[in-house]
Design a protein around this motif. Structure first.
Motif, mmCIF file in Angstrom:
data_model
loop_
_atom_site.group_PDB
_atom_site.id
_atom_site.type_symbol
_atom_site.label_atom_id
_atom_site.label_comp_id
_atom_site.label_asym_id
_atom_site.label_seq_id
_atom_site.Cartn_x
_atom_site.Cartn_y
_atom_site.Cartn_z
ATOM 1 N N ILE A 49 0.743 -1.114 -0.029
ATOM 2 C CA ILE A 49 -0.159 0.170 0.077
ATOM 3 C C ILE A 49 0.928 1.143 -0.120
ATOM 4 O O ILE A 49 2.024 1.068 0.576
ATOM 5 C CB ILE A 49 -0.936 -0.060 1.415
ATOM 6 C CG1 ILE A 49 -2.060 0.996 1.251
ATOM 7 C CG2 ILE A 49 -0.085 0.154 2.381
ATOM 8 C CD1 ILE A 49 -2.893 0.972 2.343
ATOM 9 N N SER A 50 0.503 2.158 -0.649
ATOM 10 C CA SER A 50 1.400 3.610 -0.843
ATOM 11 C C SER A 50 1.634 4.343 0.399
ATOM 12 O O SER A 50 0.732 4.361 1.368
ATOM 13 C CB SER A 50 0.798 4.378 -1.949
ATOM 14 O OG SER A 50 -0.419 4.908 -1.450
ATOM 15 N N VAL A 51 2.612 5.014 0.686
ATOM 16 C CA VAL A 51 2.971 5.689 1.768
ATOM 17 C C VAL A 51 1.942 6.946 1.817
ATOM 18 O O VAL A 51 1.464 7.365 2.728
ATOM 19 C CB VAL A 51 4.379 6.355 1.578
ATOM 20 C CG1 VAL A 51 4.412 7.399 2.581
ATOM 21 C CG2 VAL A 51 5.458 5.039 1.822
ATOM 22 N N HIS A 52 1.649 7.326 0.561
ATOM 23 C CA HIS A 52 0.504 8.451 0.570
ATOM 24 C C HIS A 52 -0.524 7.969 1.022
ATOM 25 O O HIS A 52 -1.440 8.849 2.006
ATOM 26 C CB HIS A 52 0.327 8.860 -0.893
ATOM 27 C CG HIS A 52 -0.676 9.668 -1.335
ATOM 28 N ND1 HIS A 52 -0.534 11.081 -0.955
ATOM 29 C CD2 HIS A 52 -1.964 9.455 -1.700
ATOM 30 C CE1 HIS A 52 -1.806 11.933 -1.222
ATOM 31 N NE2 HIS A 52 -2.679 10.830 -1.718
ATOM 32 N N THR A 53 -1.147 6.755 0.938
ATOM 33 C CA THR A 53 -2.467 6.421 1.309
ATOM 34 C C THR A 53 -2.292 6.136 2.756
ATOM 35 O O THR A 53 -3.324 6.285 3.655
ATOM 36 C CB THR A 53 -3.028 4.978 0.836
ATOM 37 O OG1 THR A 53 -2.969 4.801 -0.635
ATOM 38 C CG2 THR A 53 -3.866 4.304 1.451
ATOM 39 N N LEU A 54 -1.155 5.659 3.222
ATOM 40 C CA LEU A 54 -1.032 5.624 4.966
ATOM 41 C C LEU A 54 -1.132 6.916 5.518
ATOM 42 O O LEU A 54 -1.582 6.932 6.665
ATOM 43 C CB LEU A 54 0.277 5.089 5.288
ATOM 44 C CG LEU A 54 0.223 3.375 4.764
ATOM 45 C CD1 LEU A 54 1.765 2.912 4.935
ATOM 46 C CD2 LEU A 54 -0.494 2.605 5.657
ATOM 47 N N ARG A 55 -0.604 7.972 4.737
ATOM 48 C CA ARG A 55 -0.553 9.374 5.499
ATOM 49 C C ARG A 55 -1.834 9.755 5.351
ATOM 50 O O ARG A 55 -2.444 10.507 6.317
ATOM 51 C CB ARG A 55 0.384 10.092 4.841
ATOM 52 C CG ARG A 55 1.946 9.811 4.924
ATOM 53 C CD ARG A 55 2.854 10.828 4.006
ATOM 54 N NE ARG A 55 4.156 10.673 4.256
ATOM 55 C CZ ARG A 55 5.223 10.779 3.424
ATOM 56 N NH1 ARG A 55 5.028 11.061 2.165
ATOM 57 N NH2 ARG A 55 6.261 10.681 3.709
ATOM 58 N N TYR A 56 -2.533 9.385 4.294
ATOM 59 C CA TYR A 56 -3.998 9.894 4.230
ATOM 60 C C TYR A 56 -4.803 9.121 5.363
ATOM 61 O O TYR A 56 -5.844 10.162 6.076
ATOM 62 C CB TYR A 56 -4.702 9.577 2.908
ATOM 63 C CG TYR A 56 -6.086 9.850 2.743
ATOM 64 C CD1 TYR A 56 -6.705 11.065 2.740
ATOM 65 C CD2 TYR A 56 -6.981 8.642 2.587
ATOM 66 C CE1 TYR A 56 -8.126 11.037 2.440
ATOM 67 C CE2 TYR A 56 -8.385 8.954 2.423
ATOM 68 C CZ TYR A 56 -8.925 10.198 2.591
ATOM 69 O OH TYR A 56 -10.287 10.377 2.044
#
Length: 284
Positions: free
Chosen positions: A27-34
């Motif tokens: 899963i993308s880092v961007h999604t985790l931050r979101y």
């Protein structure tokens, strides 16, 4: 069990960096931050000096649950409610999403049936395998729904009736039904529109109030090829055939709009099938 042992402070043992969490769960880092931003999945520890996010084993399990719930179609707001939910709450949500998916599958099956039928009708037209000459056919029982328009209805009233039917039943009548007209025929052979008729396709499972039934019976059938304004020629041809054959007719006819302007703009490719119920001697 997923574990990452980090050097240094004992608090950092068994923690995942955001990059490691990303790779481990694809899963993308961007999604985790979101997810962190909206409060869906908060990191178990944030370094106050570097602002780095770290996750633990529990966060890993929680992320897997998020991925499962998302994969079955649940929205983020519903997932947030279920993360701490018990098995009964999850069960109810799964039943709800299952029903939604089954309904979507049924709709897609009906769309496929519509496409198959249209392709078949197009091939029949292109090959000349239509009922250009009158025929007598026995047509099985059919079901449909009347749309309240008649000969005196204006074009605006007719369009509004179709739109209201689609809106009321959350459907597209051109796709999920066979667009048809129920006609009245007087003793002189003149015809008048009684109602629009939405005939159910064979695969349709829709249940709508005020069903209209066409019984299993014999019909005189002819295909009118061309613009609707010339359909009298096909009616006369069919009625003459029925009269010469010594058969009698009722006072109704059905016009099925097989190929219309929805499919082609060329009038010479339009196809309307006329079906007139008849009585054949010794065949009731």
């Amino acid at each position: 069990m997923l574990q990452v042992l980090l050097k240094g402070d004992s608090k950092m043992k068994n923690k995942f960096t955001i990059g490691q969490m990303s790779k481990l769960h694809n899963i993308s880092v961007h999604t985790l931050r979101y997810y962190d931003k909206i409060g869906l999945l908060l990191p178990s520890y944030v370094d106050s000096n570097t602002n780095y996010r770290y996750y633990d084993e529990y966060d890993s399990y929680k992320l897997e649950k998020i991925k499962v719930l998302k994969s079955v179609g649940l929205p983020i707001n519903k997932i947030r409610m279920l993360l701490e939910g018990n098995i009964d709450e999850v069960e109810k949500s799964f039943y709800d999403i299952r029903k939604t998916l089954v309904d979507k599958i049924c709709n897609l099956n009906e769309v496929v049936a519509y496409l198959d039928e249209q392709l078949n009708q197009i091939q029949e037209l292109k090959s000349g395998n239509c009922y250009i000459e009158p025929k007598i056919l026995k047509i099985p029982k059919r079901e449909g729904y009347l749309i309240n328009v008649n000969e005196s209805s204006t074009i605006v009233e007719r369009i509004e009736a179709l739109v209201d039917f689609d809106k009321k039943n959350n459907t597209n009548s051109d796709v999920f039904f066979k667009p048809s007209r129920l006609m009245y025929i007087n003793s002189n052979g003149e015809r008048y529109l009684k109602n629009y008729l939405a005939l159910k396709r064979s695969m349709s499972s829709r249940e709508i109030n005020d069903i209209y039934i066409l019984q299993d019976e014999y019909y005189g059938v002819i295909d009118h090829i061309g613009h609707y304004e010339n359909i009298n020629e096909s009616y006369n041809k069919l009625l003459n055939y029925i009269n010469k054959s010594g058969m009698s007719i009722g006072n109704e006819a059905i016009e099925i709009l097989v190929i219309t302007s929805n499919i082609t703009v060329r009038h010479e490719e339009w196809r309307t099938q006329i079906q007139i119920p008849i009585k054949i001697k010794n065949r009731e």
